[in-house]
Structure formats: structure tokens, C-alpha cells
Design an enzyme around this catalytic site. Structure first.
Site, mmCIF file in Angstrom:
data_model
loop_
_atom_site.group_PDB
_atom_site.id
_atom_site.type_symbol
_atom_site.label_atom_id
_atom_site.label_comp_id
_atom_site.label_asym_id
_atom_site.label_seq_id
_atom_site.Cartn_x
_atom_site.Cartn_y
_atom_site.Cartn_z
ATOM 1 N N HIS A 1 1.086 -0.902 0.156
ATOM 2 C CA HIS A 1 -0.058 -0.001 -0.061
ATOM 3 C C HIS A 1 0.990 1.389 0.032
ATOM 4 O O HIS A 1 2.004 1.320 0.636
ATOM 5 C CB HIS A 1 -0.960 0.024 1.221
ATOM 6 C CG HIS A 1 -1.974 0.937 1.033
ATOM 7 N ND1 HIS A 1 -1.521 2.228 1.410
ATOM 8 C CD2 HIS A 1 -3.382 0.834 0.730
ATOM 9 C CE1 HIS A 1 -2.815 3.083 1.115
ATOM 10 N NE2 HIS A 1 -3.818 2.291 0.791
ATOM 11 N N GLU B 1 -4.072 1.900 -7.308
ATOM 12 C CA GLU B 1 -4.522 3.313 -6.398
ATOM 13 C C GLU B 1 -3.615 4.368 -6.792
ATOM 14 O O GLU B 1 -2.569 4.491 -6.271
ATOM 15 C CB GLU B 1 -4.241 2.669 -5.024
ATOM 16 C CG GLU B 1 -4.985 1.392 -4.521
ATOM 17 C CD GLU B 1 -5.382 1.637 -2.919
ATOM 18 O OE1 GLU B 1 -6.624 1.584 -2.929
ATOM 19 O OE2 GLU B 1 -4.774 1.803 -2.318
HETATM 20 P P1 PGA Z 1 -9.261 6.027 0.351
HETATM 21 O O1 PGA Z 1 -8.278 4.801 0.487
HETATM 22 O O2 PGA Z 1 -10.648 5.188 -0.258
HETATM 23 O O3 PGA Z 1 -9.720 6.421 1.651
HETATM 24 O O4 PGA Z 1 -8.898 7.297 -0.557
HETATM 25 C C1 PGA Z 1 -8.100 3.860 -0.476
HETATM 26 C C2 PGA Z 1 -6.756 3.375 0.158
HETATM 27 O O5 PGA Z 1 -5.948 3.675 0.599
HETATM 28 O O6 PGA Z 1 -6.725 2.126 0.031
#
Ligand code: PGA
Length: 247
Positions: free
Chosen positions: A87, A159
Site C-alpha cells: 500500500h 491506487e
Molecule cells: P481512500 O483510500 O478510499 O480513503 O481514498 C483507499 C486506500 O488507501 O486504500
């Protein structure tokens, strides 16, 4: 629409086990494919009432003198389903002194996959212009010498860092998501063969909420979503799951 995968990433929330139980209870009311990545401290308890609990990160080591780390063996032995790996909030050095490097991420993935655990690999660029360059590099190095026989347990979450968390500018647009997921897919097909690459689920994550989830899930190449903030707020989580359920 085929069943899509919904992954919740609670991050450092909620404050109590009682509130954690409430979130699980909401999820359990829906017949959706949901995995929930919870804080370590709640994982053992929650795994007793929901079999599809993930961790948010995992040690790259098997065991030993690594204060504060939790191993894949510990996770497996209490019935944890798998873990998020790489992540962006773990790759950066703000939390983790050195940050997770691609070689660490690669080792974590290998440990999880070889032990029949689900591995959710997060990839994404800091600025949109670098999307292809960063994704290519992360996919090549994070998946280095991964045995293709384990790929069914691999999930990739695209992401973009600029769309994630409290500092997010905005969610990525449907067009941006489509382009990026197609790029991830073609990079995987280049690295593995097409049939093998087709087994890997590709998700989008970054500011997903009840207002944009329908449009995102309707993108053909998108196999699901990874939801951060909206997944640990009971009202938002309930609304989001209702929305998905109604599609
Ligand atoms: P968010 O985060 O939906 O709060 O933008 C997604 C993530 O960091 O996995």
C-alpha cells in the site's frame, strides 16, 4: 454484471473492537464478495465471525527478532485470508522508517502466495503523467519470479496516490481508471501469458464512495474496488454496499 470484489481497507480505524464488530455485521448482511483488511489487534477476534479477513500488511520474515512484525504463519494459523501488500502508505517512509521497497514487497507476495493466502498488491503513481512508467516498474519488480501457479490468489489494486486518502485531490475519472487498468492488464499479459494474466483480478482504489462506485464498477476491465475511508464509517459503508447491491 458479474460479481465484483469489494475490499475494505480500514487503515487505523475504528477505535474499538465493538465498532469493528459493527462494521463486520454490516458487511455480513450483504451477499457480496467482500474482503476486509483490519488492524492487527482486531484480526483474531474478527476472523472468528467472518472468514474473509485480511491484514493491511505482513512481515517479510518467517519469524524471529523483528519487533512489531506479524508473520504470514501467524496469520494463517488464526484463519486470516491474506494481506494487502505494498500500500502506498506503507511504501512511503512517513510511517515505516525505510518504507517498503519493491524487493520487500516481492518477498511478502511470495510468502503469501506460496502459503495459499490472498495477496492484494497495491500499485500506483504519485502524479498522473508518470502512470505508465511507475506501474510498469512496480509490476515488473514486485512480481519478480513469482510462480505462475499461485496467481489465482493474486489481486492487483491500482491506487493512484493523488486519489487516495485524506490528501486526495479527487477520485480518478472513469476514463483514467479505464486507461490505467488496461495498462496494468497489458503489462501482466506481457509478463505472463494471456491466459495466466487473465486469472489476476484488477481493482481500482482511491476515494471510492457511494456516489462514484456504480460508474467505477461498470468499467468492464475493473474486477472490483478497494475502499479506504468509506469502509470504516458505518453510515458510508452501509450506503456503499446498498448501492453495489442495487447495481
Ligand atoms: P481512500 O483510500 O478510499 O480513503 O481514498 C483507499 C486506500 O488507501 O486504500
Amino acid at each position: 454484471m458479474p460479481m465484483k470484489l469489494i475490499i475494505a481497507n480500514w487503515k487505523e480505524n475504528p477505535d474499538s473492537l465493538e465498532d469493528a464488530h459493527k462494521l463486520i455485521k454490516i458487511s455480513n448482511n450483504f451477499k457480496l464478495d467482500i474482503l476486509q483488511a483490519v488492524p492487527y489487534i482486531f484480526a483474531n477476534e474478527l476472523a472468528k465471525e467472518n472468514t474473509e479477513i485480511l491484514l493491511q500488511d505482513i512481515s517479510k520474515f518467517e519469524n524471529g527478532s523483528h519487533t512489531g512484525e506479524v508473520s504470514y504463519k501467524m496469520a494463517k494459523n488464526i484463519g486470516i485470508f491474506g494481506s494487502i501488500v505494498g500500500h502506498s502508505e506503507r511504501r512511503e517512509s512517513r510511517i515505516n522508517i525505510h518504507g517498503d521497497r519493491d524487493e520487500d514487497i516481492n518477498q511478502k507476495l511470495k510468502n503469501l502466495l506460496a502459503n495459499d493466502l490472498v495477496a492484494v498488491l497495491c500499485v500506483g503513481e504519485e502524479v498522473r503523467e508518470n502512470m505508465q512508467k511507475v506501474l510498469e516498474l512496480q509490476i515488473v519488480s514486485d512480481l519478480k519470479s513469482i510462480d505462475t501457479k499461485f496467481l489465482e490468489k493474486l489481486v492487483i489494486a491500482y491506487e493512484p496516490i493523488w486519489a487516495i486518502g485524506e490528501a486526495a485531490l479527487r477520485a480518478a475519472s472513469a476514463q483514467e481508471i479505464l486507461e490505467s487498468l488496461n495498462f496494468v492488464k497489458s503489462s501482466l499479459e506481457k509478463k505472463f501469458d494471456k491466459e495466466v494474466a487473465g486469472k489476476i483480478k484488477i481493482l481500482y482504489g482511491g476515494s471510492v464512495d457511494e456516489n462514484n462506485v456504480e460508474e467505477i464498477l461498470k468499467i468492464g476491465v475493473c474486477d472490483g474496488v478497494l475502499v479506504g475511508r468509506a469502509s470504516s464509517d458505518p453510515t458510508k459503508w452501509q450506503k456503499l454496499l446498498e448501492k453495489i447491491n442495487s447495481i
